[in-house]
Design a protein around this motif. Structure first.
Motif, short mmCIF file in Angstrom:
data_model
loop_
_atom_site.label_atom_id
_atom_site.label_comp_id
_atom_site.label_asym_id
_atom_site.label_seq_id
_atom_site.Cartn_x
_atom_site.Cartn_y
_atom_site.Cartn_z
N UNK A 337 0.81 -1.21 0.00
CA UNK A 337 0.00 0.00 0.00
C UNK A 337 0.86 1.28 0.00
N UNK A 338 2.10 1.13 0.31
CA UNK A 338 2.98 2.29 0.45
C UNK A 338 3.56 2.66 -0.91
N UNK A 339 3.36 3.89 -1.38
CA UNK A 339 3.88 4.27 -2.71
C UNK A 339 5.40 4.39 -2.69
N UNK A 340 5.95 4.53 -3.88
CA UNK A 340 7.40 4.70 -4.00
C UNK A 340 7.81 6.04 -3.40
N UNK A 341 9.13 6.21 -3.21
CA UNK A 341 9.62 7.40 -2.54
C UNK A 341 9.26 8.68 -3.30
N UNK A 368 15.25 11.99 -12.86
CA UNK A 368 14.17 11.28 -13.56
C UNK A 368 13.86 11.86 -14.94
N UNK A 369 13.97 13.17 -15.09
CA UNK A 369 13.62 13.78 -16.37
C UNK A 369 14.76 13.76 -17.38
N UNK A 370 15.93 13.25 -16.96
CA UNK A 370 17.08 13.20 -17.86
C UNK A 370 17.25 11.82 -18.50
N UNK A 371 16.42 10.86 -18.10
CA UNK A 371 16.51 9.49 -18.63
C UNK A 371 15.17 9.11 -19.26
N UNK A 372 15.19 8.72 -20.50
CA UNK A 372 13.95 8.49 -21.24
C UNK A 372 13.04 7.46 -20.56
N UNK A 373 13.58 6.30 -20.22
CA UNK A 373 12.75 5.24 -19.63
C UNK A 373 12.21 5.66 -18.27
N UNK A 374 13.06 6.27 -17.47
CA UNK A 374 12.61 6.66 -16.14
C UNK A 374 11.69 7.88 -16.21
N UNK A 375 11.88 8.68 -17.23
CA UNK A 375 10.95 9.80 -17.44
C UNK A 375 9.56 9.26 -17.76
N UNK A 376 9.51 8.18 -18.54
CA UNK A 376 8.21 7.54 -18.85
C UNK A 376 7.58 6.99 -17.59
N UNK A 377 8.38 6.30 -16.77
CA UNK A 377 7.84 5.73 -15.53
C UNK A 377 7.36 6.83 -14.58
N UNK A 378 8.16 7.89 -14.50
CA UNK A 378 7.76 9.02 -13.65
C UNK A 378 6.47 9.65 -14.17
N UNK A 380 4.08 8.19 -15.75
CA UNK A 380 2.96 7.32 -15.39
C UNK A 380 2.56 7.54 -13.93
N UNK A 381 3.56 7.69 -13.05
CA UNK A 381 3.27 7.96 -11.64
C UNK A 381 2.59 9.33 -11.50
N UNK A 414 6.18 16.11 -24.60
CA UNK A 414 7.03 15.17 -25.35
C UNK A 414 6.11 14.30 -26.21
N UNK A 415 6.17 14.40 -27.53
CA UNK A 415 5.20 13.71 -28.39
C UNK A 415 5.06 12.21 -28.10
N UNK A 416 6.17 11.49 -28.06
CA UNK A 416 6.07 10.04 -27.83
C UNK A 416 5.51 9.73 -26.45
N UNK A 417 5.91 10.52 -25.47
CA UNK A 417 5.43 10.31 -24.11
C UNK A 417 3.94 10.62 -24.00
N UNK A 418 3.51 11.65 -24.70
CA UNK A 418 2.08 12.00 -24.69
C UNK A 418 1.25 10.85 -25.27
N UNK A 419 1.73 10.25 -26.38
CA UNK A 419 1.00 9.11 -26.95
C UNK A 419 0.91 7.96 -25.95
N UNK A 420 2.03 7.65 -25.31
CA UNK A 420 2.04 6.55 -24.33
C UNK A 420 1.10 6.83 -23.17
N UNK A 421 1.08 8.07 -22.72
CA UNK A 421 0.21 8.41 -21.59
C UNK A 421 -1.27 8.31 -21.99
N UNK A 422 -1.56 8.63 -23.26
CA UNK A 422 -2.95 8.48 -23.72
C UNK A 422 -3.31 7.01 -23.79
#
Length: 1734
Positions: A337-341, A368-378, A380-381, A414-422
């Protein structure tokens, strides 16, 4: 050794931690143990000591643990393994106010920006870029390949090859990765726990370890409800601190977000908390946020923030560390139940104080915003918590730039990130659901929004969420997946739900009887509409990119519209009959039923339908929507009601509904809203017109406009108001028909592009008047990228006219596009329509054309809309036009107006043009459009056809203004008829067509004939005049040239006449002054008066101010209590006193009355002290509103006629040595007479002249004396007024008429003003005489004559003392003390003082005397010679070798110069040797020229003798100028000749001058020497490109502040110093008062006057005192010739030399004070600005 020991300790610690069973616990235990021993040990923090301890005890051991060895060695190993390379992303986090750049050519969207350094090193510097000030919180996109079309990396971040931005692979070795993971888990967990810690006065079990005592802090937090003053007041009352301490606390609270204001026991802190809340609550009804924190909690939180900045540094070492940190931050909690840091920190963001937020956000940015994969995960959070984060932001009171929600722009754009978030996060639905949840409280019972009584602050924050929706949609997809389609349509459906709540909201109903009592709320609804404008457009763009999506979206929108609850009909359908046509529809009257202006779903449906037509997908529409339910006629009802409402408001039918409705209609048609409101309603009506029977459509229009019965002939009235209302509605109804038929510039309705649409908009704007680029941009709608499309079309349709010294550049429409003008363009406002019509009629009249404003030929409709043109030839339309024209023909009828006729004629023209176009494009048989036929046939049986009425109107006087238009229409009827009959137009038509040209030629011929006739008469008159003069030649010859009698002129001795006409102003050969009577007019009473000594005083308005315009030592101040100043002006002219005038004259009595009235009335005026300083006697000139602070009395010039024979005889006796003896004897006698002890006999004589027999001290009187002129009492009073002001302002002292410095300051201001004028003339390259403006010349002459007479108001003894002291600089005067050397005196000031004070030597005890004309002539001559010789020696002592030669020089002159130089060098040490005589002569002539020019101006104003005419020419070289000036001043051209002629007299003087100790000090370089000619001061050189200045400002560091908060770098244009303005860090004490950095700098640099450039605001600030200043346009213009204050437009700026020169002249001419006063007078200041804090 200490350093080695610390390293060993750190290594031991890290080893112990690594070997511990639970490494994290061991590290944490150590931190908990050490932190309370470092932080919060005292009431006041000790940052330097704390930083040293934390580095030594904690951070260094942590780095040792991270690397397992010395961190320097470990870091080197990382770099050697090529694992320490940084990312190609810049990632610089912007501070508030920092300048950022966006490339308009290459950026994907406007949110893609570069920092200053990246921009300067990128390819975008040469592109079309924009610059603006960041609001803070964003970061540089350099290196992000998704942000740029080209040039994604600057030269600093370019990795060498541009590859897609992917997560960099940088594998750390296993142990290093494990160490990093362990350390980051502990530290980030520690930071998170401390940041989310809620129980500040309690300790966790871990923190209690090692605590020895309980100490608490009372901590005050920042909020946005209380002002600075409120907090200061509260702290002073609550904790008993003084104002300065409270101010310091408040400044830190505002900067950091919190501050400990008390340290002590829990009880004492609780008491302080209660007092703070109590004292703050009664101010704003909301107490300040105060918390009590345990000292350990405070210490740990402080260290947690320090850890945040340290972690940023560590993460920056290598990509590997950054990736490990991102993994730790996003790692799920131990409990499910506890979210990430990072989630915990985000969710707690709104409860963090400002300083903590900034640290956390920067940590997120650099990781987090300097790494593409972690930017995507962030992302989503972030999307997962989006709703909660926005709700927290709404409840928070901090600005958005320090809220975690501001990170959305970094994710959603970010175009690709916006598509993924949709696809994965359904972000569109999430955002809209959040908005709906926050606005749910505003829904009424019909589930529609009603915003009455809304909270404006909360509502503003809710609107910000719409920005996130715009970010998501800003880049439409090129490839659609099924998942993307599904989620987009789901989001679109939710969006329609939001629009459903707006459809029909806030309905209005016409008020009858009395006026509405309370204005209904309307701003909120339109605020949402403005926010949705681009979003609606982007949704349509997304839909148009996929055919299936477009059809499904239309289907959803159609369903949503059918579900709407605002159905307008409550009655059964009825039949309406007109022209044998029947319309079956329900009755609805806008004037009686509720109507709403908000119809977003209806308008969206219209937009989608046009897109279907444009793409061709409309053919598939029946497969998605049942055609039976697709009733566009019913859908158009809503839009028609809105348009009728606007028409009725225009007809003033809704006056009782108040201004709220007027405002709604205004915004409905305004550029901010019209494309998704008014324009879409027009499109909806065009769709309905294309689907309906044209007769039925016109009948529907008439019904809704409530004009059906009027045009059916069943309605009549004598009520004038009702008739006027019907006329107005008819005008609006005809205007709507013009729009529906003629407005085709919409892609999809006709085959036009967006560029064509923009071009047409620009054409019609420029038809109003030539416009500036910024005005055009404001008048055009912006897209989602804030682009209007203007750039792509403006050069095609307009020519650019560059601006002058003021104003801005203008675009003028090219003539070939004038034919596109439509007087009824649907985007014109009423005022624009009127202006455009007048402008075009005026233009056509100037060209000799007729005034008919013909409708332009529109592009053809697309096939789906082609049936609209049938409206123009349907029966009902013809009937309507016939009725309108019939009323005009029947002059008894009141049911018509000229505007109505104008619109009807325009519609007829549209019909004829449409028929002509179709006939020219197709064969006659194929054309079914028969407007001209129906216009001729229908009603022709009774002479009531449209054509008949039109022909009859041609002769009506009441329609004279429309005559040209009617003629053109009749010609068009003939042309169309001929096209149908396939024949050429008749002769009548041809005659009609050529008549305007013939009339033009006829007028031209008549004008030429009249011109020749006038020339003939003028020639005859000239001949008669010449004949008269020849006939009466004797009469003309006998008329004397002057006003004197002829015999006097003829009897005058010819040699005396010759002497009198000489252009010499000094000495016995002085020329005559023209005796002109000076008669002036008072600007107040308009009475004329001659300036006379005994007449009432007339005065000149004047402004006295201190000046540093001529200073050679900027920043230097002159002490007035000690030292030679003010009697001796130093040669560096550090601070002078300038007196200027606007040249307007008044009676002294009139001025006094005006001044008293100003004093009385201005005191009651709001903020009057910002404009004029009443206490210092300031006022505005009654005529020109120049700022003044005194008046100069006008003194008539004394006429001095020399007896040249007597003067020549006196000259034989009164030689220079004899004159010196006589003057010294007079001084000695006067001193003895005043009781002074004479010590001359007992002292060694310094000069041979004094060894001779002493002359009688009254011998000076034997050369001629006269009685001084008597002046009226009013002139005497005004002398005191002016002199006192000069003394008070110049010395910054209290007014004191008896001060001995009063006459000195009068002479000083006279000399300095002349020097300033000479400097200005030289700077501008103007002639010395004849170039001044009348006001400058009048002011200078009045000032000199005032200075001459002022001595009569002073003690003659005082003036004699001043003369003696000044003369001591030149000759050895007994008992003179403190005499400065010749290097420490400005000789022009000395000359003026000596000339104006020497008459005091003639004063006797019993009688007032002054020198005669001859005495004055020789006094002036010898003073000029003495001062000139001393100045020459001064030049020799200060000269430097120079290769520039202004004249060839004569051998004799060179020899004399060399001899003099040799003589001087014998008496001095340090003068250079081997200097040629020609070089010396040239150096002297160059250096003495300004002195001679000033002396010439002075003696011209003193004596009135005209100067040589050559000095009025600017073509004179420096060589010839020296010759002419020497001649005018009675000096030999070879100035060295003076030394030869008076060798015996001058040599002892030279020895005395050079023997002064100051000379040897100066020549050794131990004293600052002023070189001649003095350098002319200029404003500093500014760079041509403004971005260079911005770059300098970005690197500016405040000298008194170590933080990186936003500063206001401000550049002094006088000296180039960069200052920190409007900031408390740089405030200083000036005369016991706190002032800002610029105010303090202006006091020293400009004597209180300042000219500053606020770099980030691109704005000039003029300052004149601590309380007054004003803004002024910067001299930087964009490519469109406009300034850009605050960088609002952000276009590249370039220096305009002409405007900068104007600023320079403003300063040189001492007009800054005047400019400020005028600016403030125009602005009518309502709010004060504390200029002293600038």
């Amino acid at each position: 050794m200490a350093e080695v020991q610390r390293s060993v300790n750190s290594l031991q610690l890290c080893t112990r931690w690594w070997e511990a069973s639970n490494r994290g616990t061991a590290i944490l235990h150590y931190i908990v143990e050490q932190v309370p021993l470092i932080y919060c040990l005292e009431a006041e923090p000790q940052p330097v000591e704390e930083e040293r301890c934390v580095l030594e005890r904690i951070l260094q051991p942590l780095e040792f643990f991270l690397f397992g060895e010395d961190p320097n060695i470990g870091l080197q190993k990382l770099q050697q393994r090529n694992c320490g390379t940084s990312s190609q992303l810049c990632g610089r986090v912007f501070k508030e106010g920092e300048t950022v750049y966006s490339c308009r050519d290459c950026a994907i969207d406007p949110t893609c920006v570069l920092c200053m350094d990246c921009f300067q090193n990128s390819v975008h510097k040469g592109h079309r870029y924009k610059m603006h000030a960041s609001s803070g919180g964003g970061f540089c996109d350099c290196g992000d390949l998704e942000a740029w079309k080209t040039g994604p990396c600057c030269s600093q971040h370019d990795p060498g090859n541009s590859v897609a931005m992917e997560t960099d692979e940088c594998v750390l070795d296993a142990e290093l990765q494990e160490r990093a993971q362990t350390l980051f888990q502990v530290l980030l967990g520690y930071i998170t726990d401390l940041m989310v810690w809620e129980e500040g006065d309690k300790l966790s079990e871990e923190m209690k370890h090692g605590m020895k005592e309980d100490t608490y802090y009372c901590v005050l937090y920042n909020d946005e409800h209380h002002s600075y003053d409120h907090v200061i007041y509260t702290l002073q009352r609550a904790i008993n601190c003084d104002h300065n301490e409270a101010h310091a606390h408040t400044a830190l609270i505002d900067k950091e977000g919190r501050r400990a204001v008390k340290r002590g026991t829990l009880t004492s802190c609780q008491n302080a908390k209660d007092l703070i809340r109590l004292n703050s609550e009664h101010i704003t009804q909301q107490p300040l946020r105060v918390e009590i924190l345990h000292s350990a909690v405070m210490a740990h939180q402080t260290f947690a923030l320090r850890l945040g900045t340290w972690l940023q540094q560590i993460i920056g070492y290598t990509v590997g560390f950054r990736q490990v940190f991102c993994q730790v931050a996003l790692e799920p909690g131990a409990d499910s139940d506890k979210p990430c840091l990072i989630s915990r920190l985000m969710l707690h963001d709104a409860r963090l104080f400002k300083g903590a937020r900034k640290i956390i956000h920067e940590l997120i940015f650099c990781s987090l915003l300097m790494e593409t994969e972690y930017k995507r995960q962030f992302a989503m959070k972030f999307t997962e918590h989006y709703k909660q984060l926005q709700e927290d932001y709404i409840s928070d009171d901090h600005e958005r730039n320090i809220s975690i929600t501001a990170l959305s722009v970094q994710i959603f754009t970010v175009p690709t990130l916006a598509r993924q978030l949709i696809e994965e996060g359904n972000v569109i639905k999430v955002i809209i659901d959040t908005v709906m949840e926050l606005l749910r409280e505003h829904l009424d019972s019909n589930q529609r929004f009603h915003f009455q009584g809304y909270n404006s602050e909360k509502f503003f924050r809710v609107q910000v969420i719409f920005h996130d929706l715009r970010y998501i949609l800003i880049s439409k997809p090129t490839v659609w997946t099924e998942a993307l389609r599904g989620k987009f349509l789901e989001g679109f459906s939710v969006f329609l739900g939001l629009l459903n709540c707006m459809q029909g909201m806030e309905e209005v109903k016409r008020q009858f009887g009395q006026h509405i009592e309370v204005e209904p709320e309307w701003e909120a609804g339109f605020s949402i509409q403005i926010q949705l404008r681009n979003i609606l457009s982007m949704f349509q763009d997304w839909c148009s990119s996929d055919e299936r999506i477009l059809l499904l979206a239309f289907q959803e929108c159609h369903r949503a519209l059918l579900r709407c609850t605002n159905q307008p009909f409550r009655s059964e359908p009825t039949d309406s009959y007109m022209c044998k046509h029947i319309l079956h529809t329900r009755q609805y009257k806008v004037s009686q039923e509720p109507v709403s202006i908000h119809l977003p779903i209806s308008r969206l449906l219209a937009g989608l339908y046009v897109l279907l037509c444009r793409s061709g997908a409309v053919k598939y529409l029946p497969d998605f929507v049942d055609p039976e339910h697709l009733d566009f006629c019913a859908f158009a009802e809503h839009s028609l009601h809105c348009l009728v409402l606007a028409a009725q408001v225009s007809a003033e039918m809704w006056r009782r509904n108040g201004l709220s409705l007027v405002s709604q209609v205004y915004y409905y048609q305004d550029v901010k809203c019209r494309d998704e409101m008014f324009d879409k309603d027009i499109i909806m009506l065009q769709i309905a017109a294309s689907k309906m029977d044209p007769n039925h459509f016109i009948m529907l229009i008439l019904l809704r406009f409530e004009l059906f019965e009027v045009f059916n002939g069943n309605c009549s009235s004598k009520d004038q108001d009702l008739l006027k209302q019907w006329n107005r509605l008819t005008e609006e109804m005809l205007y709507l028909l013009i729009i529906i038929v003629g407005e085709r510039y919409v892609p999809g309705i006709s085959n036009v592009t967006k560029e064509d649409v923009t071009m047409r908009e620009v054409i019609h704007l420029l038809c109003i008047e030539p416009m500036a680029h910024s005005s055009l941009v404001k008048a055009l709608p912006e897209n989602e990228s804030h682009d209007t499309g203007l750039e792509s079309v403006i050069s095609k349709v307009a020519t650019f006219k560059k601006p002058g010294v003021s104003g801005h550049g203008l675009y003028e429409l090219k003539k070939e596009f004038l034919k596109e003008f439509n007087p009824f363009f649907y985007h014109y406002t009423k005022s624009q329509h009127s202006k455009a019509e007048d402008a075009q009629k005026k233009r056509r009249a100037q060209e000799g054309s007729d005034k008919a404003l013909r409708p332009p030929i529109p592009p053809p409709f697309c096939p789906a809309f082609s049936s609209i043109v049938q409206l123009l030839c349907c029966d009902v339309f013809i009937h309507v036009l016939r009725r309108v024209l019939q009323r005009a023909v029947d002059e008894r009828s009141a049911l018509w107006s000229e505007a109505m006729i104008q619109r009807a004629l325009h519609l007829i023209g549209q019909g004829l043009l449409e028929e002509k176009t179709q006939l020219e494009a197709c064969s006659v048989d194929e054309v079914t459009f028969d407007f001209s036929h129906k216009a001729r046939i229908i009603g022709s049986d009774h002479n009531k056809s449209l054509f008949h009425f039109l022909s009859k109107m041609k002769t009506l006087p009441s329609l004279e203004a429309q005559k040209d238009m009617i003629n053109w229409l009749l010609q068009m009827f003939e042309i169309v008829k001929c096209l149908r009959e396939k024949s050429s137009p008749s002769a009548v038509c041809a005659v009609d067509q050529t008549r305007p040209e013939e009339s033009f030629q006829d007028r031209k011929r008549k004008a030429e004939a009249a011109k020749l006739h006038r020339q003939k008469i003028m020639a005859q008159m000239s001949a008669m005049q010449k004949n008269f003069i020849e006939t009466h030649k004797m009469l003309y010859d006998n008329v004397p040239e002057s006003g004197s009698q002829g015999e006097n002129v003829t009897s005058m001795d010819s040699s005396a006449m010759e002497l009198g006409e000489r252009r010499v102003a000094v000495g016995p050969q002085q020329g005559l002054c023209p005796a002109d009577r000076e008669v002036l007019t008072c600007i107040l009473c308009q009475e004329e008066q001659e300036v006379q000594a005994q007449a009432p005083a007339m005065v000149l308005t004047a402004c006295v101010q201190r000046s540093t315009v001529l200073t050679q030592c900027r920043g230097k101040t002159l002490p007035t209590k000690e030292g030679p100043y003010p009697l001796f002006m130093p040669p560096d002219l550090a601070v002078g006193t300038h007196t200027g005038s606007c040249g307007h004259v008044m009676h002294a009595t009139c001025w006094q009355k005006y001044f008293d009235a100003v004093q009385n009335t201005t005191r009651n005026r709001l903020h009057a002290e910002l404009i004029i300083d009443l206490e210092n006697g300031e006022y505005m000139c009654p005529l020109c509103k120049s700022l003044c602070n005194t008046v100069v009395p006008l003194i008539p010039m004394e006429s001095s006629k020399l007896n040249y024979e007597s003067a020549e005889l006196v000259g034989q006796v009164l030689t220079l040595p004899q004159w010196i003896q006589i003057v010294l004897a007079r001084i000695k006698g006067l001193t003895a007479a005043q009781g002074a002890e004479s010590k001359v006999e007992t002292e060694k004589e310094e000069n041979a002249m004094l060894r001779d027999n002493q002359s009688d001290f009254r011998s000076i009187l034997s050369f001629g004396v006269q009685s001084p002129p008597k002046y009226s009492s009013s002139i005497t009073d005004m002398l005191g007024v002016c002199a006192t002001t000069v003394h008070r302002v110049g010395l910054q002292t209290a007014p004191n008429e008896l001060c001995p410095h009063v006459p000195v300051m009068t002479w000083n201001t006279c000399a300095y003003t002349i020097q300033a004028i000479e400097n200005m003339l030289q700077e501008e390259g103007k002639a010395l005489f004849g170039s001044l403006q009348n006001r400058q010349l009048a002011g200078m002459k009045a000032l000199v004559q005032f200075s001459v007479v002022q001595r009569l108001k002073s003690s003659q003894t005082v003036i004699q003392k001043h003369f003696t002291d000044m003369l001591a600089v030149l000759v050895p005067v007994p008992d003179a003390e403190g005499t400065p050397s010749i290097l420490e005196v400005d000789f022009f000031h000395l000359l003026v003082g000596l000339v104006l004070s020497i008459p005091a030597l003639y004063q006797e005890e019993s009688v007032d005397l002054q020198p005669s004309a001859i005495s004055s002539a020789y006094n002036h001559l010898h003073l000029v010679q003495l001062v000139t010789m001393a100045h020459v020696i001064q030049l020799l002592l200060t000269s430097q070798d120079s290769s520039t030669v202004i004249g060839g020089g004569e051998e004799e002159e060179a020899r004399a110069a060399a001899a003099l130089y040799f003589t001087v060098s014998q008496h001095t040490d340090g003068l250079g040797s081997n200097v040629s005589g020609s070089t010396i002569a040239d150096s002297v002539k160059r250096g003495i020229l300004p002195f001679l020019r000033c002396a010439a101006l002075f003696f011209n104003c003193l004596t009135g003798v005209p100067p040589p005419e050559e000095l009025s020419s600017i073509e004179e070289s420096s060589e010839s100028q020296v010759h002419l000036l020497c001649s005018y001043l009675a000096l030999p051209y070879n100035l060295f000749q003076l030394f030869q002629e008076h060798r015996d007299t001058v040599n002892p003087l030279i020895q005395r001058w050079c023997g002064n100790s100051a000379i040897s000090i100066a020549l050794k370089g131990e004293m600052n020497i002023i070189r001649y000619p003095r350098k002319r001061n200029k404003l500093i050189d500014l760079p041509e490109d403004y971005s260079v200045l911005l770059n300098q400002a970005s690197h500016f560091k405040c000298p008194k502040s170590s933080d990186d908060e936003r500063k206001h770098p401000t550049l002094c244009l006088f000296c180039g110093t960069m200052l920190c303005s409007q900031s408390s860090c740089c405030q200083v004490q000036l005369d016991g008062e706190d002032v800002g950095a610029c105010t303090a700098h202006a006091a020293s640099c400009g004597a209180g006057v300042g000219m500053f450039l606020r770099v980030r605001e691109c704005e000039i600030v003029l300052m004149a005192s601590r309380t007054r200043g004003s803004s002024y346009p910067a001299p930087y213009l964009d490519d469109y010739g406009e300034t850009d204050p605050e960088l609002r437009r952000g276009n590249p700026l370039h220096l305009c030399p002409e405007r900068y020169r104007k600023l320079h002249q403003l300063w040189q001419q001492h007009c800054i004070l005047e400019e400020i006063a005028r600016s403030l007078e125009v602005l009518n200041v309502m709010l004060t600005f504390e200029w002293q804090m600038f």
